[in-house]
Write a protein that holds these residues in place. Structure first.
Motif, PDB file in Angstrom:
ATOM      1  N   UNK A  87      43.857  -0.739  54.242  1.00  0.00           N
ATOM      2  CA  UNK A  87      43.183  -0.803  52.944  1.00  0.00           C
ATOM      3  C   UNK A  87      42.278   0.412  52.834  1.00  0.00           C
ATOM      4  N   UNK A  88      42.295   1.062  51.678  1.00  0.00           N
ATOM      5  CA  UNK A  88      41.479   2.256  51.466  1.00  0.00           C
ATOM      6  C   UNK A  88      40.950   2.243  50.037  1.00  0.00           C
ATOM      7  N   UNK A  89      39.678   2.593  49.897  1.00  0.00           N
ATOM      8  CA  UNK A  89      39.056   2.718  48.576  1.00  0.00           C
ATOM      9  C   UNK A  89      38.126   3.918  48.591  1.00  0.00           C
ATOM     10  N   UNK A  90      38.175   4.690  47.511  1.00  0.00           N
ATOM     11  CA  UNK A  90      37.329   5.861  47.338  1.00  0.00           C
ATOM     12  C   UNK A  90      36.496   5.671  46.074  1.00  0.00           C
ATOM     13  N   UNK A  91      35.210   6.026  46.139  1.00  0.00           N
ATOM     14  CA  UNK A  91      34.358   5.903  44.959  1.00  0.00           C
ATOM     15  C   UNK A  91      35.011   6.650  43.794  1.00  0.00           C
ATOM     16  N   UNK A  92      35.072   6.012  42.643  1.00  0.00           N
ATOM     17  CA  UNK A  92      35.915   6.514  41.569  1.00  0.00           C
ATOM     18  C   UNK A  92      35.499   7.875  41.027  1.00  0.00           C
ATOM     19  N   UNK A  93      34.231   8.212  41.097  1.00  0.00           N
ATOM     20  CA  UNK A  93      33.799   9.496  40.512  1.00  0.00           C
ATOM     21  C   UNK A  93      33.821  10.651  41.502  1.00  0.00           C
ATOM     22  N   UNK A  94      34.328  10.417  42.736  1.00  0.00           N
ATOM     23  CA  UNK A  94      34.353  11.510  43.715  1.00  0.00           C
ATOM     24  C   UNK A  94      35.724  11.656  44.377  1.00  0.00           C
ATOM     25  N   UNK A  95      36.750  11.200  43.717  1.00  0.00           N
ATOM     26  CA  UNK A  95      38.079  11.348  44.292  1.00  0.00           C
ATOM     27  C   UNK A  95      38.557  12.792  44.215  1.00  0.00           C
ATOM     28  N   UNK A  96      39.632  13.075  44.945  1.00  0.00           N
ATOM     29  CA  UNK A  96      40.273  14.400  44.973  1.00  0.00           C
ATOM     30  C   UNK A  96      39.430  15.456  45.689  1.00  0.00           C
ATOM     31  N   UNK A  97      38.699  15.030  46.720  1.00  0.00           N
ATOM     32  CA  UNK A  97      37.992  16.017  47.548  1.00  0.00           C
ATOM     33  C   UNK A  97      38.463  15.936  48.998  1.00  0.00           C
ATOM     34  N   UNK A  98      39.577  15.252  49.243  1.00  0.00           N
ATOM     35  CA  UNK A  98      40.149  15.201  50.576  1.00  0.00           C
ATOM     36  C   UNK A  98      39.708  14.031  51.422  1.00  0.00           C
ATOM     37  N   UNK A  99      38.855  13.161  50.890  1.00  0.00           N
ATOM     38  CA  UNK A  99      38.346  12.049  51.696  1.00  0.00           C
ATOM     39  C   UNK A  99      39.457  11.088  52.084  1.00  0.00           C
ATOM     40  N   UNK A 100      40.333  10.771  51.158  1.00  0.00           N
ATOM     41  CA  UNK A 100      41.387   9.802  51.442  1.00  0.00           C
ATOM     42  C   UNK A 100      42.326  10.250  52.540  1.00  0.00           C
ATOM     43  N   UNK A 101      42.755  11.498  52.476  1.00  0.00           N
ATOM     44  CA  UNK A 101      43.690  11.989  53.487  1.00  0.00           C
ATOM     45  C   UNK A 101      43.020  12.072  54.852  1.00  0.00           C
ATOM     46  N   UNK A 102      41.738  12.449  54.889  1.00  0.00           N
ATOM     47  CA  UNK A 102      41.035  12.504  56.168  1.00  0.00           C
ATOM     48  C   UNK A 102      40.827  11.111  56.751  1.00  0.00           C
ATOM     49  N   UNK A 103      40.489  10.149  55.917  1.00  0.00           N
ATOM     50  CA  UNK A 103      40.341   8.777  56.397  1.00  0.00           C
ATOM     51  C   UNK A 103      41.644   8.279  56.995  1.00  0.00           C
ATOM     52  N   UNK A 104      42.756   8.543  56.316  1.00  0.00           N
ATOM     53  CA  UNK A 104      44.049   8.088  56.828  1.00  0.00           C
ATOM     54  C   UNK A 104      44.432   8.814  58.115  1.00  0.00           C
ATOM     55  N   UNK A 105      44.125  10.095  58.195  1.00  0.00           N
ATOM     56  CA  UNK A 105      44.443  10.843  59.411  1.00  0.00           C
ATOM     57  C   UNK A 105      43.710  10.251  60.605  1.00  0.00           C
TER      58      UNK A 105
END
Length: 199
Positions: A87-105
């Motif tokens: 499960x992954x969630x990113x704060x909606x106003x700060x997406x597209x800065x690479x946080x999601x891919x780093x969390x998954x890595x």
């Protein structure tokens, strides 16, 4: 831009910040099938329970938590021990800065250390995207190496509409025949926040 983001392991005291990220997804989207926002106490319990077995990681920018990811059992049956749901969630106003891919890595690497071989993401999916659900999560997971494994049609109802759910999977390693090493509970890896700097 990824160097703006740092990672650390979640602690129960992160519950309020994590809840604030999740709340708009519950109230304003069909991304999650939950109708009601869990309390801070429930989030605290969820974090504690997850960390007994799996990693729970938060992403920070400027000292503030902007996203989180965790793993959980795919099934309580022992034969499924080597597979985990994410499960992954990113704060909606700060997406597209690479946080999601780093969390998954980071999550993927730690799950491999635990001997988990398969990751699964259950994702809400709209036949026709609307104001409550666009298929961004499916596109993101595909971009980081997940592939669609199954689809359940009109399986959950929210905001007066029916939505599908898809399962996406990512195989982390080979699947040898014979006896498998047991999955190592996350605390037994003795990892620290310093270990997350590699991701």
């Amino acid at each position: 831009m990824e160097n703006q983001v740092t990672l650390r392991f979640a602690v129960p005291d992160d519950a309020e910040a994590i809840r604030s990220i999740y709340e708009p997804y519950v109230l304003n989207t069909a991304v999650t099938s939950e109708y009601y926002v869990p309390t801070v106490e429930e989030f605290r319990a969820r974090i504690t329970r997850t960390l007994e077995r799996y990693p729970y990681i938060v992403a920070l920018k400027d000292g503030q938590i902007i996203g989180y990811i965790y793993a959980s059992p795919l099934s309580p049956r022992h034969a499924y021990s080597w597979a985990a749901e994410t499960s992954i969630y990113i704060r909606q106003n700060v997406r597209r800065i690479g946080a999601g891919s780093r969390l998954y890595k980071a999550l993927s690497a730690i799950c491999m250390k635990q001997h988990v071989l398969n990751l699964y993401a259950r994702i809400a999916f709209a036949d026709s995207e609307d104001e409550f659900l666009v298929n961004a999560s499916a596109r993101f997971h595909q971009a980081i190496g997940f592939s669609k494994a199954a689809e359940f049609h009109r399986v959950f109802h929210k905001f007066g509409r029916w939505y599908n759910a898809i399962w996406m999977e990512k195989l982390l390693g080979g699947h040898p025949e014979g006896t498998m090493p047991e999955v190592i509970p996350f605390p037994q890896l003795h990892l620290t926040d310093e270990d997350l700097k590699a991701y």
